[in-house]
Design a protein around this motif. Structure first.
Motif, PDB file in Angstrom:
ATOM      1  N   VAL A 324      12.213   7.265   5.160  1.00  0.00           N
ATOM      2  CA  VAL A 324      13.187   5.828   5.630  1.00  0.00           C
ATOM      3  C   VAL A 324      12.845   5.597   7.031  1.00  0.00           C
ATOM      4  CG1 VAL A 324      15.552   5.391   5.965  1.00  0.00           C
ATOM      5  CG2 VAL A 324      14.901   6.689   4.005  1.00  0.00           C
ATOM      6  N   ARG A 325      13.069   6.579   8.043  1.00  0.00           N
ATOM      7  CA  ARG A 325      12.733   6.192   9.258  1.00  0.00           C
ATOM      8  C   ARG A 325      11.187   5.477   9.511  1.00  0.00           C
ATOM      9  NH1 ARG A 325      15.036  10.219  13.548  1.00  0.00           N
ATOM     10  NH2 ARG A 325      13.279   9.664  14.620  1.00  0.00           N
ATOM     11  N   TYR A 326      10.194   5.973   8.844  1.00  0.00           N
ATOM     12  CA  TYR A 326       8.765   5.573   8.848  1.00  0.00           C
ATOM     13  C   TYR A 326       8.965   4.007   8.260  1.00  0.00           C
ATOM     14  CZ  TYR A 326       4.076   4.220   7.886  1.00  0.00           C
ATOM     15  OH  TYR A 326       2.934   3.700   7.900  1.00  0.00           O
ATOM     16  N   PHE A 327       9.566   3.792   7.251  1.00  0.00           N
ATOM     17  CA  PHE A 327       9.550   2.410   6.276  1.00  0.00           C
ATOM     18  C   PHE A 327      10.351   1.300   7.396  1.00  0.00           C
ATOM     19  CE2 PHE A 327      11.438  -0.830   4.386  1.00  0.00           C
ATOM     20  CZ  PHE A 327      10.376  -1.381   3.486  1.00  0.00           C
ATOM     21  N   LEU A 328      11.362   1.603   7.985  1.00  0.00           N
ATOM     22  CA  LEU A 328      12.266   0.710   8.715  1.00  0.00           C
ATOM     23  C   LEU A 328      11.596   0.517  10.001  1.00  0.00           C
ATOM     24  CD1 LEU A 328      15.868   2.164   8.615  1.00  0.00           C
ATOM     25  CD2 LEU A 328      14.887   0.317   7.278  1.00  0.00           C
ATOM     26  N   HIS A 347       5.746   1.702  -1.977  1.00  0.00           N
ATOM     27  CA  HIS A 347       4.290   1.273  -1.717  1.00  0.00           C
ATOM     28  C   HIS A 347       3.929   2.135  -0.342  1.00  0.00           C
ATOM     29  CE1 HIS A 347       0.691  -0.633  -1.478  1.00  0.00           C
ATOM     30  NE2 HIS A 347       0.664  -1.049  -0.350  1.00  0.00           N
ATOM     31  N   ARG A 348       4.799   1.759   0.716  1.00  0.00           N
ATOM     32  CA  ARG A 348       4.483   2.477   1.997  1.00  0.00           C
ATOM     33  C   ARG A 348       4.177   4.036   1.684  1.00  0.00           C
ATOM     34  NH1 ARG A 348       2.676  -0.492   6.124  1.00  0.00           N
ATOM     35  NH2 ARG A 348       3.809  -2.456   6.235  1.00  0.00           N
ATOM     36  N   ILE A 349       5.393   4.728   0.966  1.00  0.00           N
ATOM     37  CA  ILE A 349       5.274   6.042   0.803  1.00  0.00           C
ATOM     38  C   ILE A 349       3.927   6.580   0.135  1.00  0.00           C
ATOM     39  CG2 ILE A 349       6.362   7.931  -0.180  1.00  0.00           C
ATOM     40  CD1 ILE A 349       9.074   6.872   0.138  1.00  0.00           C
ATOM     41  N   ASN A 350       3.446   5.981  -0.774  1.00  0.00           N
ATOM     42  CA  ASN A 350       2.341   6.043  -1.651  1.00  0.00           C
ATOM     43  C   ASN A 350       1.093   5.956  -1.052  1.00  0.00           C
ATOM     44  OD1 ASN A 350       3.769   7.336  -3.656  1.00  0.00           O
ATOM     45  ND2 ASN A 350       3.659   5.527  -5.085  1.00  0.00           N
ATOM     46  N   SER A 351       1.145   4.835  -0.354  1.00  0.00           N
ATOM     47  CA  SER A 351      -0.266   4.454   0.328  1.00  0.00           C
ATOM     48  C   SER A 351      -0.382   4.967   1.756  1.00  0.00           C
ATOM     49  CB  SER A 351      -0.009   2.962   0.331  1.00  0.00           C
ATOM     50  OG  SER A 351      -0.948   2.448   1.466  1.00  0.00           O
ATOM     51  N   ASP A 352       0.661   4.655   2.683  1.00  0.00           N
ATOM     52  CA  ASP A 352       0.420   5.078   4.213  1.00  0.00           C
ATOM     53  C   ASP A 352       0.580   6.574   4.133  1.00  0.00           C
ATOM     54  OD1 ASP A 352       0.532   2.479   4.288  1.00  0.00           O
ATOM     55  OD2 ASP A 352       2.206   2.300   5.919  1.00  0.00           O
ATOM     56  N   LEU A 353       1.641   7.066   3.575  1.00  0.00           N
ATOM     57  CA  LEU A 353       2.091   8.559   3.940  1.00  0.00           C
ATOM     58  C   LEU A 353       1.417   9.514   2.994  1.00  0.00           C
ATOM     59  CD1 LEU A 353       6.148   7.952   4.467  1.00  0.00           C
ATOM     60  CD2 LEU A 353       4.059   7.926   6.137  1.00  0.00           C
ATOM     61  N   ALA A 354       1.702   9.497   1.652  1.00  0.00           N
ATOM     62  CA  ALA A 354       0.979  10.297   0.610  1.00  0.00           C
ATOM     63  C   ALA A 354      -0.614  10.188   0.814  1.00  0.00           C
ATOM     64  CB  ALA A 354       1.536  10.147  -0.718  1.00  0.00           C
ATOM     65  N   ASN A 355      -1.026   8.915   0.622  1.00  0.00           N
ATOM     66  CA  ASN A 355      -2.528   8.624   0.526  1.00  0.00           C
ATOM     67  C   ASN A 355      -3.037   8.882   1.934  1.00  0.00           C
ATOM     68  OD1 ASN A 355      -4.439   8.270  -1.435  1.00  0.00           O
ATOM     69  ND2 ASN A 355      -4.809   6.359  -0.483  1.00  0.00           N
ATOM     70  N   ASP A 356      -3.062   8.168   2.737  1.00  0.00           N
ATOM     71  CA  ASP A 356      -3.679   8.224   4.052  1.00  0.00           C
ATOM     72  C   ASP A 356      -3.557   9.515   4.704  1.00  0.00           C
ATOM     73  OD1 ASP A 356      -4.146   5.523   3.198  1.00  0.00           O
ATOM     74  OD2 ASP A 356      -3.341   4.558   4.755  1.00  0.00           O
ATOM     75  N   LEU A 357      -2.330   9.575   5.333  1.00  0.00           N
ATOM     76  CA  LEU A 357      -2.086  10.570   6.149  1.00  0.00           C
ATOM     77  C   LEU A 357      -2.004  12.138   5.555  1.00  0.00           C
ATOM     78  CD1 LEU A 357      -1.214  11.988   8.753  1.00  0.00           C
ATOM     79  CD2 LEU A 357       1.210  11.549   8.369  1.00  0.00           C
ATOM     80  N   GLY A 358      -1.295  12.293   4.150  1.00  0.00           N
ATOM     81  CA  GLY A 358      -0.890  13.532   3.360  1.00  0.00           C
ATOM     82  C   GLY A 358      -2.277  14.064   2.987  1.00  0.00           C
ATOM     83  N   ASN A 359      -3.133  13.253   2.351  1.00  0.00           N
ATOM     84  CA  ASN A 359      -4.528  13.589   1.906  1.00  0.00           C
ATOM     85  C   ASN A 359      -5.435  14.221   2.972  1.00  0.00           C
ATOM     86  OD1 ASN A 359      -3.732  13.302  -0.717  1.00  0.00           O
ATOM     87  ND2 ASN A 359      -4.851  11.453  -1.054  1.00  0.00           N
ATOM     88  N   LEU A 360      -5.413  13.191   4.182  1.00  0.00           N
ATOM     89  CA  LEU A 360      -6.328  13.922   5.512  1.00  0.00           C
ATOM     90  C   LEU A 360      -5.663  15.178   5.641  1.00  0.00           C
ATOM     91  CD1 LEU A 360      -8.294  13.151   7.504  1.00  0.00           C
ATOM     92  CD2 LEU A 360      -6.554  12.134   8.819  1.00  0.00           C
ATOM     93  N   PHE A 361      -4.453  15.222   5.774  1.00  0.00           N
ATOM     94  CA  PHE A 361      -3.882  16.641   6.084  1.00  0.00           C
ATOM     95  C   PHE A 361      -4.275  17.660   5.424  1.00  0.00           C
ATOM     96  CE2 PHE A 361      -0.314  19.562   7.072  1.00  0.00           C
ATOM     97  CZ  PHE A 361      -0.681  19.777   8.598  1.00  0.00           C
ATOM     98  N   SER A 362      -4.089  17.517   4.012  1.00  0.00           N
ATOM     99  CA  SER A 362      -4.154  18.789   3.056  1.00  0.00           C
ATOM    100  C   SER A 362      -5.687  19.065   2.729  1.00  0.00           C
ATOM    101  CB  SER A 362      -3.501  18.467   1.939  1.00  0.00           C
ATOM    102  OG  SER A 362      -3.772  17.201   1.336  1.00  0.00           O
ATOM    103  N   ARG A 363      -6.588  17.946   2.824  1.00  0.00           N
ATOM    104  CA  ARG A 363      -8.000  17.955   2.726  1.00  0.00           C
ATOM    105  C   ARG A 363      -8.405  18.983   3.917  1.00  0.00           C
ATOM    106  NH1 ARG A 363     -10.421  12.252   2.517  1.00  0.00           N
ATOM    107  NH2 ARG A 363     -12.355  12.928   1.741  1.00  0.00           N
TER     108      ARG A 363
END
Ligand SMILES: [Zn+2]
Length: 523
Positions: A324-328, A347-363
């Motif tokens: 919520v903080r990120y989106f606003l 869309h923001r959660i799936n694309s920016d957070l889960a996909n871009d940042l989250g994937n980079l981190f877990s990979r």
């Protein structure tokens, strides 16, 4: 002057009307203030962050009356909704001021008495029109087709004795002050709006209400038949909250290094009434008053029924605090109007957070666990591609600092995401999974994973102000035992702070992907 004056920073939000149900607009201002607070601390500033509630006036008196309880009891119950929401939203305010507290009332009365003694306040007959919902007087020429120009509701004619603050005598001073200080009112469109408003004569401000009409207020010290006008009372909280007028106080350290955030609807009170009041009591106006825009909901103006769908507590339940903080902050440029939609949020959660940042981190973490037993490998023999990632981080570190000074939160996030993008590209280009196949490539594999993790450490530092609990998790999983909030960007933001040999954690997904077909409609 206080020795730490240069590194002092005071952040205030408006004090919210205690009768209001906290909505996305309140959350927006307060989250922005919290982000500034956390970021400035990481930049090495001493920061004081104040928020609170405005508890006097007719609407509170009336609401309490309808409930058959006294106004203070009513306020005590209502204030909890704000306090508990700020807790949930991870707001790190130093203090929370309520205008019914004696520390505030005492100072308001002292200021009133002082202004009265110096002839800054006088008594006169008031003939005019009164809007009950707005609690504001209007002159005949202010009215719009006979109605309140602010809310367009009908007004009541009134003639009574009242007290007035000689605001008009500060008009030319204020114009000059605004013209000389181009960062006093931001964004520039709001500054122009106020300079335009000040082209018409500024009138004196009626600062009293007779008790026969309103009892719930701070008593005027030199005439007990009157209470103080709510705005005159409320606007003083920003100095009482840091101890103005008392012996031991943080006041001299922080005033006037003030950055004050408001919604654009209360621009005039905070850039005309407030600075002239401060001038009258001998104080410099705040360094910056920044007015942000309004949110529409799914393309429509906020209304009671729509508000339910985006009630901040329900948003937190559905998406989590940090999302919520990120989106606003990401969705709209601070200062502009924005639209909240659940589709955009998902869309923001799936694309920016889960996909871009989250994937980079877990990979990155998974590969360190898989190929190095979780122990961070040392870098060696840097190639151009490795230095490229470092250069992006170094550039972004400087950019973000400037963007945060301009309260350009969405651009700061855009910059941080340049590192995220560079990190993803780096992994694709260096293909560590291929390097893992040959023993001779092991030092190279170590370098690639070190560089990737190091970029993530910098991301965690820069993003911490925006997404505190996510970044605390990232920080800990990167094997950083040091307290994240004790880091300093100019020292710990330098490339190479990640410690080879330390153990990373098994990656836990930072952001679960959301199913866009199951978007919350508040149904
Ligand atoms: Zn009105």
């Amino acid at each position: 002057m206080h020795p730490n004056f240069e590194k002092s920073f005071y952040i205030t939000t408006p004090i919210y009307y205690v009768n209001d149900v906290p909505h996305i607009g309140h959350a927006y201002t307060t989250i922005a203030a919290d982000i500034l607070n956390r970021h400035k601390r990481l930049e090495g500033y001493q920061v004081f962050f104040l928020t609170g509630t405005d508890e006097h006036g007719q609407k509170v008196e009336k609401a309490a009356q309808e409930r058959g309880i006294d106004p203070k009891t009513h306020c005590d119950e209502m204030v909890v909704r704000f306090e508990s929401l700020w807790k949930r939203l991870n707001i790190s305010n130093n203090d929370f001021i309520r205008t019914t507290e004696s520390r505030h009332k005492k100072v308001v009365q002292k200021i009133l008495q002082d202004l009265y003694d110096r002839g800054e306040i006088y008594q006169a007959n008031y003939d005019g029109w009164y809007c009950i919902p707005c609690e504001r007087f209007w002159t005949e020429k202010d009215l719009l087709e006979g109605n309140c120009p602010d809310c367009l509701r009908s007004v009541t004619e009134i003639s009574e004795k009242n007290y007035f603050f000689r605001m008009s005598q500060y008009q030319s001073w204020l114009i000059e002050y605004i013209e000389k200080n181009d960062r006093f009112i931001l964004p520039p469109s709001r500054r122009n709006e106020i300079l335009g408003f000040l082209r018409s004569p500024l009138e004196d401000l009626c600062i009293s209400r007779p008790k026969k009409r309103l009892k719930w207020g701070i008593e005027i010290p030199f005439d007990t038949e009157y209470v103080t006008y709510v705005w005159f009372d409320a606007l003083i909280n920003y100095v009482t909250g840091i101890g103005y007028g008392s012996e031991e106080n943080p006041f001299s350290q922080f005033w006037p290094q003030v950055t004050h955030l408001i919604g654009k609807d209360i621009l005039t009170t905070h850039t005309v009434y407030w600075p002239t009041m401060l001038k009258a009591i001998g104080l410099t106006p705040p360094k910056m008053v920044f007015a942000h825009g309004w949110w529409t909901i799914e393309g429509k103006k906020m209304s009671k029924s729509l508000q339910n769908v985006v009630e901040p507590n329900r948003l937190i339940d559905a998406y989590g605090v940090d999302a919520v903080r990120y989106f606003l902050m990401r969705e709209v440029s601070f200062g502009m109007d924005g639209d909240f939609s659940h589709t955009a949020m998902v869309h923001r959660i799936n694309s920016d957070l889960a996909n871009d940042l989250g994937n980079l981190f877990s990979r990155a973490l998974s590969m360190v666990v898989k190929y190095f037993d979780g122990l961070i490998p040392p870098p060696s023999d840097l190639q151009e591609v490795d230095r490229g990632l470092q250069e992006v981080s170094e550039k972004v570190l400087l950019q973000v600092s400037k963007q945060m000074d301009d309260l350009a939160f969405n651009r700061a996030l855009g910059s941080i995401w340049e590192i995220v993008g560079a990190g993803n590209k780096y992994i694709d280009e260096t293909a560590p999974w291929a390097l893992a196949k040959a023993e001779k490539d092991r030092p190279r594999l170590g370098t690639v994973l070190y560089q990737t993790l190091e970029s993530l450490r910098i991301i965690a530092l820069l993003l911490a102000a925006f997404m505190p609990s996510t970044c605390e998790k990232m920080w800990a999983q990167l094997g950083m035992g040091e307290n994240l909030w004790e880091q300093k960007l100019n020292v710990n933001g330098k490339w190479g702070g990640l410690k080879p040999g330390r153990k990373v954690a098994k990656p836990m997904p930072l952001f679960p992907r959301l199913d866009p077909t199951k978007i919350s409609r508040g149904a």
